[in-house]
Each structure stands twice: as C-alpha cells, then as structure tokens.
Design a protein around this motif. Structure first.
Motif, PDB file in Angstrom:
ATOM      1  N   GLY A 240     -13.141  27.596  -3.195  1.00  0.00           N
ATOM      2  CA  GLY A 240     -12.137  26.651  -2.726  1.00  0.00           C
ATOM      3  C   GLY A 240     -12.332  25.295  -3.371  1.00  0.00           C
ATOM      4  O   GLY A 240     -11.381  24.617  -3.755  1.00  0.00           O
ATOM      5  N   LEU A 243     -10.963  25.452  -6.826  1.00  0.00           N
ATOM      6  CA  LEU A 243      -9.503  25.375  -6.844  1.00  0.00           C
ATOM      7  C   LEU A 243      -9.053  23.931  -6.666  1.00  0.00           C
ATOM      8  O   LEU A 243      -8.168  23.445  -7.372  1.00  0.00           O
ATOM      9  N   GLY A 244      -9.671  23.230  -5.713  1.00  0.00           N
ATOM     10  CA  GLY A 244      -9.331  21.829  -5.493  1.00  0.00           C
ATOM     11  C   GLY A 244      -9.710  20.996  -6.696  1.00  0.00           C
ATOM     12  O   GLY A 244      -8.944  20.148  -7.162  1.00  0.00           O
ATOM     13  N   ILE A 278       0.796  24.747  -3.125  1.00  0.00           N
ATOM     14  CA  ILE A 278      -0.152  24.638  -2.016  1.00  0.00           C
ATOM     15  C   ILE A 278      -0.315  25.998  -1.351  1.00  0.00           C
ATOM     16  O   ILE A 278      -1.425  26.421  -1.023  1.00  0.00           O
ATOM     17  N   PHE A 281      -2.513  28.154  -3.687  1.00  0.00           N
ATOM     18  CA  PHE A 281      -3.915  27.735  -3.619  1.00  0.00           C
ATOM     19  C   PHE A 281      -4.566  28.232  -2.334  1.00  0.00           C
ATOM     20  O   PHE A 281      -5.664  28.789  -2.351  1.00  0.00           O
ATOM     21  N   SER A 282      -3.881  28.048  -1.196  1.00  0.00           N
ATOM     22  CA  SER A 282      -4.549  28.417   0.052  1.00  0.00           C
ATOM     23  C   SER A 282      -4.615  29.932   0.220  1.00  0.00           C
ATOM     24  O   SER A 282      -5.595  30.444   0.744  1.00  0.00           O
ATOM     25  N   PHE A 285      -7.551  31.059  -1.684  1.00  0.00           N
ATOM     26  CA  PHE A 285      -8.771  30.652  -0.988  1.00  0.00           C
ATOM     27  C   PHE A 285      -9.079  31.602   0.170  1.00  0.00           C
ATOM     28  O   PHE A 285     -10.203  32.092   0.310  1.00  0.00           O
TER      29      PHE A 285
ATOM     30  N   ALA B 143      -8.123  26.615   5.584  1.00  0.00           N
ATOM     31  CA  ALA B 143      -7.537  27.534   4.613  1.00  0.00           C
ATOM     32  C   ALA B 143      -7.012  26.794   3.383  1.00  0.00           C
ATOM     33  O   ALA B 143      -6.659  27.415   2.394  1.00  0.00           O
ATOM     34  N   ILE B 148      -6.658  19.723  -2.152  1.00  0.00           N
ATOM     35  CA  ILE B 148      -5.268  20.208  -2.135  1.00  0.00           C
ATOM     36  C   ILE B 148      -4.588  19.736  -0.849  1.00  0.00           C
ATOM     37  O   ILE B 148      -3.440  19.284  -0.861  1.00  0.00           O
TER      38      ILE B 148
END
Lengths: 306, 300
Positions: A240, A243-244, A278, A281-282, A285, B143, B148
């Motif tokens: 995660g 990714l961020g 978004i 991405f989530s 994750f 999550a 982000i």
C-alpha cells in the motif's frame, strides 16, 4: 484451512462494497455545486449543465449509484473530462508501467531489507547493526521526492548514466525504483531485525547450537526461515505504501503511470478519472492484503491449527 | 497496641516499596537518558521549536525580499544556502519555513490522536454496535493507501495548507483508534478497573483515570513517530502542488520550485530537502528512543 480461506475471502466483500460507496460519493462530497466546481471558474452555465449531465448528477443519489455500479460491472468507469476518452482506456495505457515500477521496487527492497535486517539482527549492538539501523532510520525519514531529485541531479544530469524522465527500457526504471523502494527497504530491514532478535531467543535455537550446528546454518536455516513468517505480513502492508509512494515518485520522474495520472487529474479536476484511480488503488491494496493474509496462513502452522 | 503495630508494619512496607520500586516516570527518565541519539534528536527538535518562534528575529535576510541582482547564487558566506530564482535567501526561507512544517505536523497529528483516542476508548470500552461501526469505518479508511486518501481529500476540499492538515488528520485517526482500542480491551478486564467499577466509579472516571493513563505510553510513542511521517506527507503534498502555495516558504514547495533548476542550481532543492530529512529523522529517532524507554519488555 479451506474454511479459513473462504471466510477471509468473503470478509473482503463488504469492505470492497463500502469502498465503492465511498468512491461513488466522492464527487458528491464536493462542497457546493459539484458540477460548477468540476467545470471550473470560467465555465458558462451551459458547460455546467453539460457536466451535470455527463456525471449523471441530475438524477437521484440511489439511481446514480445504481448506474455507477452497473457501469463498473460492465467495465465502464465513465469518460475522462480532460481527454474525452474512456477512463478505462487511459488507465489501461499506463497500468503496466506502474505495475512494473512497483514490482521492481518491491523486489529490490525486500531483498535489501531482509539482508540488512538479518545482518543487523545477528550482529546485535555491533558495527554491522549500527550501520544497518542508521541506514534504515534514514530510509524511513528521507523525503522520496528529494531522494529522487538528488539521484537525478547526480546520476542523470551530471554522470548521464540514466535518463532523467520517462519509461523507455529497463534503465529508466533504475532511479525511480530506488526512490520508491528506499523507505520500504528500510521498514522491512527494521522489522526483519527485530524478528531475528526475537527468534534468536527461542529454545530451539539453543538446541540447534547445542547439537553443534555451524552458526551460518543456525542463522539461515532456523532463524531466517522462522522470522520470514512475520516479515511476509509487513511486505503486504508495504505494498500500500508503494502504491501511495508511486504517486510522488512518478511525478518526480515524469513517469507515465497511474500515480502521475492521478496528480494530473487532480490538477485538471478530472473527477471521473480521480474517482476511478482511487478505486483501483484501494482495490489493489485490499486484494493484495488478502493474498498476503492467505499466504501467511499457509506459511504459519499455528494458524492452520485454529 | 495492636493497631499501632499494624500501622508500623504498613509504614515499613511502604518504605520498602519505595526503596525497591522507582516511580515509572523516574524509571523512564533513567532509561531515556541512555538513548544518546534520542537525546540529540530532542535537542534538534527543541532548536526547531525555538527557531519557529523567534525565526524572524535571527534570519540574516527578509525571507520574502526579492533581490534581482543576486538571483540563483550558489552557497556562499553571504548566502549560506544560496539564493533562489528571485534572489531570496534560501537559508532565511528555510528557517521561516520551520514554523509551517512543525505546525502542520503537530496540529494534524494532534487532531488525529485526540479523535482516534476518543474513538478507540469508546469502541473498546462499550463494544457492541458502536464498536462495529467505528471499526468498519476505520477498515474502509485503511483500504486506501495513505497518500492516496490524502490526495482524494484534497481533490474534494481543494488545495491549501489547511486542507492538508485536515487530510493528514483524517488518515492518522484510524491508527490511533486501533491502538487505543486494543489497550482498552485489555485494561477493561484488569482487576483495578473491575474494582473501580464495583466501587461505583462512573464510566468517564474509569476511562480517563484508569484506562487512558494505561494507554498513554503507546499513544505517546505512536504520536511521536507519526509526526515525522505526517511532516513527510504534508511536504509531499506541497511538493505536488496540493498544499502550500507560492510564495510560501514551505519546504516541499521550495523543492518543487527548485526542480526546474536542478541541473545547475542543485542548492535550491538540496537544502530544503535536507531540512525536511533532518526534521523527520529527529522525530523518528525520538520516537524510537521513547519506545525503547517506555517498553517494559525491553529491560536489560
């Protein structure tokens, strides 16, 4: 075992649903009139109405959600306000770049992090430990955009070893993946070290030494393998982080991936694009954490027993 | 006679108790003093705090003054860290910028810590429906990968340093909630909490007098460590153009301006970045030191 897998997998579904509601509500959270905000300060009334129409904001909220979810099922995430092309097309163009960058970063940072962690842990309070942990705490504290710019300044501008921007070929991945992976390597190193130190205290390590095993064998066969179970979970969480982090790193290197697309979209107020990114991405994750959890359960006999 | 004996005995016990057990605080001070790096880090942080208060009195130049005769100068005796594209002194700008970074880091994490602690206490102590709601929401916030989520919040609220604070506060809240919740669950079952309950103590009294102090050491360690990462996130957002706006001397923003001059004027990116790095590093080292000093498991 199978029941655990099933239970854990099913538990993800409500999370994904709530995430989708959140992301759906996203445009509706904008204070004031969202269509007006999306259109920008110079838009005419007609433009605003057009945008209201495109985003489906003129319908009731449940109806909008229904349309949105039906669209998602069909793989339709709306149209980019900036390029007027389907969001899925724009994302598809850049998706693999980000995957490549994150995977390469994760690979090197796991290898480096684990190695530093093992050497620090088995040489606790010696110079190897101090060097390793100084590196690690620096890696956690360094701003990735600064590290990236310094790497560009030295290795791309002055030494000309690597390209400054872009995503052509393997060479262009080197500097961005160093930048992106540095803090992850540092976190994994710290975690591996404490895990190694914990395991070294175990009775079975004393037994292994007592029966005369060589130190190298003790460390790599008994300590290392057992400490890795705990390290696996951290790797999942770090995904995660990667990714961020890709958002910042990709912007520094003008790397055409999903992260830099997100920044461009925020600057352009391209809400359908922001929303979809978004969500993507989530979802990644959540799914990766699920995989890691299952992997962890597979590796750890204690969980299998329960 | 009998009573007197009992009293004497009790007094003796008290004395022994005091001799054997140092107070948790003095024990903490003793352990913390051994952490050399953490002490150095606290000194650095203290200096930063002082600079953020009196910075405008000690800087050699006005941080916002344009000097077109001296644009893009490298580091020198006149300008320690060089000058930027408007001839502004980078050293002075970094000192003035301390205020912004510390303020954003401290305020956002404090909001997150207070909100998260309150939610964690409620969630752990009352359990049931409230607990499931709070934990579900925190699951959803978890999550989203940190940055982000912050970018999403900025996309809704618009760019600006105030919105960065809100964004960072929102995404640090669930971690505090989880940490406090798990300690609360543990302490709720402890004998002293049950005793207090039987003596008729109110929920508020139990939560604030008995459970919160027990959770405090975890909160403090996590709080310190989160300040560092929040300063990083906030400066990243400013770097990406979502936080502080020109002509603010915010460090991330200065770096982002310096980017255009990276080839010949490395000093424009190097020094603001170094400032962020050292600040974040100090908070992380302090956090490590506090953790080692507060963790009862780490006795030698």
């Amino acid at each position: 075992m199978f029941r655990y897998f099933l239970k854990r997998t099913l538990a993800v579904i409500p999370t994904i649903l709530i995430v989708s509601v959140f992301v759906f509500m996203f445009v509706r959270f904008i204070p004031g009139d969202p269509a007006r905000r999306v259109a920008g300060p110079d838009a005419t009334l007609e433009d605003v109405e057009n945008i209201r129409e495109t985003l489906g904001l003129n319908k009731s909220i449940p109806e909008q959600y229904k349309d949105y979810m039906l669209g998602l099922m069909k793989g339709d995430m709306g149209t980019s306000l900036k390029t007027q092309r389907p969001v899925t097309y724009e994302i598809g163009q850049r998706y693999m770049n980000t995957v490549r960058l994150t995977v390469v970063s994760l690979l090197w940072s796991v290898i480096a992090g684990v190695l530093i962690g093992v050497f620090s842990g088995k040489n606790r309070s010696k110079w190897q430990d101090y060097t390793g942990m100084t590196l690690a705490v620096s890696g956690i504290s360094v701003p990735s955009f600064w590290l990236g710019l310094m790497l560009i300044s030295v290795f791309a501008v002055n030494l000309k070893w690597f390209p400054t921007v872009g995503s052509e070929g393997l060479k262009s991945l080197v500097l961005p993946s160093i930048t992106l992976g540095a803090s992850v390597a540092a976190i994994i190193a710290r975690f591996t070290r404490s895990s190694i130190i914990e395991i070294l205290k175990e009775d079975y390590i004393r037994t292994a030494r007592a029966k005369g095993l060589r130190e190298n064998k003790v460390v790599w066969k008994h300590v290392f393998r057992n400490s890795m179970i705990a390290v696996v979970t951290v790797v999942g969480l770090q995904f995660g982080f990667l990714l961020g982090g890709s958002v910042v790193t990709e912007s520094v290197f003008a790397f055409p991936g999903l992260g830099s697309l997100l920044i461009d979209s925020v600057n352009f107020r391209d809400y359908p694009m922001i929303q979809s990114l978004i969500l993507i991405f989530s979802l990644h994750f959540v799914v990766i954490n699920l995989v890691i959890d299952l992997l962890y359960a597979g590796l750890n006999p204690e969980i299998q027993m329960q | 006679m009998n009573n007197e004996n009992l009293l004497n005995e009790k007094h003796e016990k008290d004395l022994n108790y005091k001799r054997d057990m140092r107070s948790p605080f003095s024990e903490f001070v003793g352990k913390f003093k051994k952490q050399k790096t953490a002490i150095a880090a606290s000194v650095f942080i203290l200096t930063l705090i002082i600079l953020s208060l009196i910075g405008n009195k000690v800087v050699p130049y006005d941080y916002s003054e344009y000097d077109y005769a001296n644009v893009l100068q490298g580091p020198s005796g006149d300008h320690f860290f060089g000058t930027d594209e408007f001839g502004r002194d980078i050293f002075s700008r970094i000192i003035i910028g301390t205020k912004i970074s510390l303020f954003v880091g401290l305020l956002s994490v404090t909001i997150g810590a207070v909100a998260g602690t309150a939610l964690g206490l409620i969630s752990g102590y009352y359990g049931g429906f409230l607990d499931s709601i709070i934990m579900r929401i925190s699951d959803v916030l978890f999550a989203f990968p940190g940055v982000i989520l912050a970018i999403g919040i900025i996309a809704i609220l618009g760019p600006g340093i105030g919105n960065v604070i809100i964004a960072v506060a929102i995404f640090s809240t669930p971690s505090f909630a989880r940490i406090v919740r798990s300690t609360t669950l543990e302490l709720k079952e402890s004998v002293f909490v049950k005793a207090a309950k039987n003596l008729g103590a109110s929920d508020a009294r139990i939560l604030f007098k008995h459970i919160l102090p027990g959770a405090m050491s975890n909160i403090i360690v996590y709080y310190t460590m989160t300040i560092g990462s929040s300063i990083l996130t906030a400066s990243s957002l400013s770097f990406l153009g979502m936080g502080a706006q020109a002509p603010s001397p915010e460090w991330g923003l200065m770096l982002s301006t310096g980017r255009a001059y990276i080839g010949l004027n490395w000093h424009m990116t190097f020094f603001p970045g170094l400032a962020i790095f050292l600040t974040v590093l100090s908070f992380n080292l302090l956090g490590d030191g506090l953790r080692d000093a507060l963790d009862p498991k780490l006795t030698e």
